[in-house]
Write a protein that holds these residues in place. Sequence first.
Motif, PDB file in Angstrom:
ATOM      1  N   HIS A   1       0.814  -1.218   0.000  1.00 37.84           N
ATOM      2  CA  HIS A   1       0.000   0.000   0.000  1.00 37.84           C
ATOM      3  C   HIS A   1       0.844   1.263   0.000  1.00 37.84           C
ATOM      4  CE1 HIS A   1      -3.179  -2.889   0.673  1.00 37.84           C
ATOM      5  NE2 HIS A   1      -3.887  -2.003  -0.010  1.00 37.84           N
TER       6      HIS A   1
ATOM      7  N   ILE B   1       1.428   1.895  -3.498  1.00 37.59           N
ATOM      8  CA  ILE B   1       0.186   2.356  -4.134  1.00 37.59           C
ATOM      9  C   ILE B   1      -0.024   3.844  -3.867  1.00 37.59           C
ATOM     10  CG2 ILE B   1      -2.339   2.164  -3.992  1.00 37.59           C
ATOM     11  CD1 ILE B   1      -1.931  -0.875  -3.690  1.00 37.59           C
TER      12      ILE B   1
ATOM     13  N   LEU C   1     -12.807   3.123  -7.041  1.00 33.72           N
ATOM     14  CA  LEU C   1     -12.366   2.624  -5.730  1.00 33.72           C
ATOM     15  C   LEU C   1     -11.947   3.796  -4.855  1.00 33.72           C
ATOM     16  CD1 LEU C   1     -11.482   0.296  -3.781  1.00 33.72           C
ATOM     17  CD2 LEU C   1      -9.262   0.348  -4.895  1.00 33.72           C
TER      18      LEU C   1
ATOM     19  N   ARG D   1     -10.627   4.141  -1.330  1.00 33.12           N
ATOM     20  CA  ARG D   1     -10.138   3.316  -0.218  1.00 33.12           C
ATOM     21  C   ARG D   1     -10.451   4.033   1.093  1.00 33.12           C
ATOM     22  NH1 ARG D   1      -5.776   1.888  -4.136  1.00 33.12           N
ATOM     23  NH2 ARG D   1      -5.515  -0.361  -4.094  1.00 33.12           N
TER      24      ARG D   1
ATOM     25  N   ARG E   1     -15.449   1.896  -1.062  1.00 30.07           N
ATOM     26  CA  ARG E   1     -15.197   0.574  -0.493  1.00 30.07           C
ATOM     27  C   ARG E   1     -15.214   0.679   1.028  1.00 30.07           C
ATOM     28  NH1 ARG E   1      -9.674  -2.504  -1.529  1.00 30.07           N
ATOM     29  NH2 ARG E   1      -8.882  -0.875  -0.173  1.00 30.07           N
TER      30      ARG E   1
ATOM     31  N   LYS F   1      -1.998  -2.352   6.092  1.00 32.57           N
ATOM     32  CA  LYS F   1      -2.656  -1.070   6.357  1.00 32.57           C
ATOM     33  C   LYS F   1      -3.127  -1.046   7.805  1.00 32.57           C
ATOM     34  CE  LYS F   1      -5.349  -1.566   2.828  1.00 32.57           C
ATOM     35  NZ  LYS F   1      -6.372  -1.448   1.760  1.00 32.57           N
TER      36      LYS F   1
ATOM     37  N   ARG G   1      -8.662  -8.853   8.614  1.00 30.13           N
ATOM     38  CA  ARG G   1      -8.603  -7.624   7.825  1.00 30.13           C
ATOM     39  C   ARG G   1      -9.906  -7.451   7.033  1.00 30.13           C
ATOM     40  NH1 ARG G   1      -5.167  -7.960   2.214  1.00 30.13           N
ATOM     41  NH2 ARG G   1      -6.387  -6.071   1.895  1.00 30.13           N
TER      42      ARG G   1
ATOM     43  N   GLU H   1     -11.174 -10.907  -4.564  1.00 26.48           N
ATOM     44  CA  GLU H   1      -9.732 -10.800  -4.292  1.00 26.48           C
ATOM     45  C   GLU H   1      -9.168 -11.990  -3.547  1.00 26.48           C
ATOM     46  OE1 GLU H   1      -8.873  -7.005  -2.515  1.00 26.48           O
ATOM     47  OE2 GLU H   1     -10.551  -7.122  -1.125  1.00 26.48           O
TER      48      GLU H   1
ATOM     49  N   GLY I   1      -9.937  -7.322  -7.335  1.00 30.50           N
ATOM     50  CA  GLY I   1      -8.789  -6.714  -6.652  1.00 30.50           C
ATOM     51  C   GLY I   1      -7.577  -7.579  -6.945  1.00 30.50           C
ATOM     52  N   THR I   2      -6.908  -7.275  -8.043  1.00 33.62           N
ATOM     53  CA  THR I   2      -5.812  -8.161  -8.464  1.00 33.62           C
ATOM     54  C   THR I   2      -4.635  -8.161  -7.499  1.00 33.62           C
ATOM     55  OG1 THR I   2      -5.117  -6.352  -9.881  1.00 33.62           O
ATOM     56  CG2 THR I   2      -6.311  -8.152 -10.928  1.00 33.62           C
ATOM     57  N   ASN I   3      -4.470  -7.067  -6.771  1.00 32.66           N
ATOM     58  CA  ASN I   3      -3.318  -7.031  -5.855  1.00 32.66           C
ATOM     59  C   ASN I   3      -3.412  -8.183  -4.855  1.00 32.66           C
ATOM     60  OD1 ASN I   3      -2.886  -4.612  -7.125  1.00 32.66           O
ATOM     61  ND2 ASN I   3      -3.749  -3.370  -5.483  1.00 32.66           N
ATOM     62  N   ASP I   4      -4.608  -8.322  -4.290  1.00 31.61           N
ATOM     63  CA  ASP I   4      -4.789  -9.405  -3.326  1.00 31.61           C
ATOM     64  C   ASP I   4      -5.030 -10.737  -4.018  1.00 31.61           C
ATOM     65  OD1 ASP I   4      -4.366  -8.371  -0.738  1.00 31.61           O
ATOM     66  OD2 ASP I   4      -6.188  -7.170  -0.963  1.00 31.61           O
TER      67      ASP I   4
ATOM     68  N   ARG J   1       2.439  -9.610  -0.565  1.00 30.39           N
ATOM     69  CA  ARG J   1       2.640  -8.500  -1.502  1.00 30.39           C
ATOM     70  C   ARG J   1       3.569  -7.421  -0.977  1.00 30.39           C
ATOM     71  NH1 ARG J   1      -3.477  -5.848  -1.447  1.00 30.39           N
ATOM     72  NH2 ARG J   1      -2.537  -3.908  -2.120  1.00 30.39           N
TER      73      ARG J   1
ATOM     74  N   CYS K   1      -9.798  -3.226 -10.205  1.00 28.39           N
ATOM     75  CA  CYS K   1      -9.351  -2.009  -9.510  1.00 28.39           C
ATOM     76  C   CYS K   1      -7.982  -2.209  -8.860  1.00 28.39           C
ATOM     77  CB  CYS K   1     -10.381  -1.547  -8.491  1.00 28.39           C
ATOM     78  SG  CYS K   1     -10.643  -2.720  -7.166  1.00 28.39           S
ATOM     79  N   GLY K   2      -7.354  -3.362  -9.102  1.00 31.32           N
ATOM     80  CA  GLY K   2      -5.990  -3.567  -8.601  1.00 31.32           C
ATOM     81  C   GLY K   2      -5.001  -2.831  -9.488  1.00 31.32           C
TER      82      GLY K   2
HETATM   83  C1  PEP Z   1      -6.622  -5.117  -4.555  1.00 31.86           C
HETATM   84  O1  PEP Z   1      -6.399  -5.962  -3.688  1.00 31.86           O
HETATM   85  O2  PEP Z   1      -6.333  -5.276  -5.758  1.00 31.86           O
HETATM   86  C2  PEP Z   1      -7.263  -3.835  -4.187  1.00 31.86           C
HETATM   87  C3  PEP Z   1      -7.637  -2.971  -5.103  1.00 31.86           C
HETATM   88  O3  PEP Z   1      -7.373  -3.557  -2.871  1.00 31.86           O
HETATM   89  P1  PEP Z   1      -6.135  -3.076  -1.976  1.00 31.86           P
HETATM   90  O4  PEP Z   1      -4.975  -2.865  -2.897  1.00 31.86           O
HETATM   91  O5  PEP Z   1      -6.542  -1.843  -1.276  1.00 31.86           O
HETATM   92  O6  PEP Z   1      -5.938  -4.240  -1.063  1.00 31.86           O
END
Ligand code: PEP
Length: 589
Positions: free
Chosen positions: A212, A215, A317, A319, A356, A364, A384, A456, A477-480, A490, A527-528
Amino acid sequence: MTFAVHGIAVSSGVAIGRAVLVASSRLDVAHYFVEPEQVPAEIARVRSARDAVVAELGRVQQTLQELNAKEGHVELAALLDVHLMMLQDEQLTEGVKHWIVDRRYNAEWALITQLELVARQFDEMEDPYLRERKADLEQVVERLLRVMRGVTSPVAQPPAPSRKAQQDLLLDDTIDVPLVLVAHDLSPADMLQFKQSVFAGFVTDVGGKTSHTAIVARSMDIPAVVGARSASQTVKQDDWVIIDGDAGVVIVDPSPIILAEYGFKQRQSQVERERLNRLRNTPAVTLDGQKVELLANIEQPSDTRSALNAGAVGVGLFRSEFLFMGRQGNLPGEEEQYRAYVAAVEGMQGLPVTIRTVDVGADKPLDRSARSGDDHLNPALGLRAIRWSLAEPTMFLTQLRAILRAAAHGPVHLLIPMLAHVHEIRQTLALIDKARGQLNAKGQAYGPVKVGAMIEVPAAALMVNVFLKYFDYLSIGTNDLIQYTLAIDRVDESVAHLYDPMHPAVLQLMAGTIAAGHAEGKTVSVCGEMAGDVAMTKLLLGLGLRSFSMHPSQILAVKQQVLRSDTAKLRVLADAALAAEDPAVVLAG
Ligand code: PEP
Ligand code: MG
């Protein structure tokens, strides 16, 4: 001597400036800028702390002298002399003054900055005896900080660095040196503090591409490198530094030739930005006439300005957790949240805003002192996002009421993070109904909301049809999703090389989610960070994606890709990638 430190490129561009090391010392102190009129008070704080420590050491010396007659504490007395000398040393006091006056650092920050500068000189000394005096200096500074901690600052420490002080710094032509931030680690809340600050770039020792902290850096649109391992130790206070946010390289103490080369690169990327700006009002439509929705990811209501400037057609998104972080447990109440959400809704001038619900935990934490990692073995797998919200229904209902009320001011979509179980879905929807009921009971106005789920965790992607039964839309949520599918943290730079958005398993889960959503006539977004990566745009279009949400700074570059794409051709490419053992090879070829 010029040297380079390698890390992970997380936010593109080139920054050239002097290094500001934050909390690199074991003395962790507050860092904030003071207003010009507060400068004398800050200097006075350091001076009175110094006087107090001199008096304190004087008293110890006195006692020692009395004892000395009997026991001979000669070494200790000599050490005290050294400490007293250091305290009164011009280089320390004048240096501290310089950081306060010229850079407007608060007193503690100025003190440790100067400590690091002087400590570096000690490190370079040949004589081992003198080299060891660095420890004495650290003790002296620690004493000073201890006294200062006990003496309340006349400059109340702001929750975030004062914008005005920072703007003054920018406008003040005595401070014309760009500054870059170098730290071992910065929490997302720390980063938010530095948002719109004077820093032209930043480097951290730890972190991955989708941590994050990275990000937030991307959302600030400043060049950044994370995972640079030893940067905060090898880079010294006030060194000249180049941050190459495209290559993930930090060049320290660059030679004039290197400086000139990077200066050129910097100007080139500025020209490229200006060129992209011309696409701002061009609709995002592919060569074969497919409309694509480009939305913005935001962290705070004021980010809506950059979202509109970049031509976003809404917020995909928001946050909301950034409203909850760094408040020492003082969570925002319904009114405060309502005001923030209304500000975002009004900021978007009639375009939809996807809020969200709070997603704290993992990297975070609510507060710096309460880093989840300190308490739990696997914070990313812990309490979380929606898990925390369902565990704290009063907090969750407060947020839901605030969002529903804000929806009376413009189009709002509600988005729920990290769902994996059907019972979580049912519980969440029941709480949304309950929040509406509470508002009805109080006779408070609220608006309609579309309710969406984030996909996600692999479990959610695999049971997407159940999700589609309950939700109006989905957001991947591609990040997760990548983190949980590939079982890699990550934020951990040591496994950053395994973080692969093009892993076949990830692509299969995404493709399945998009296809299932579209079959039901429902919107599916991403939205990732993958949505804002121009190298991924064609693949995502080929997978059928028509809704992308990303940081405002990435929208125009992605739009350029969209305008050059033919989705019929890309569908064939994506199918080939999906069938391949190594999709990256297919996509590259
Ligand atoms: C994600 O996981 O892709 C996402 C958009 O949420 P965050 O990055 O806030 O976990
Ligand atoms: Mg997530």
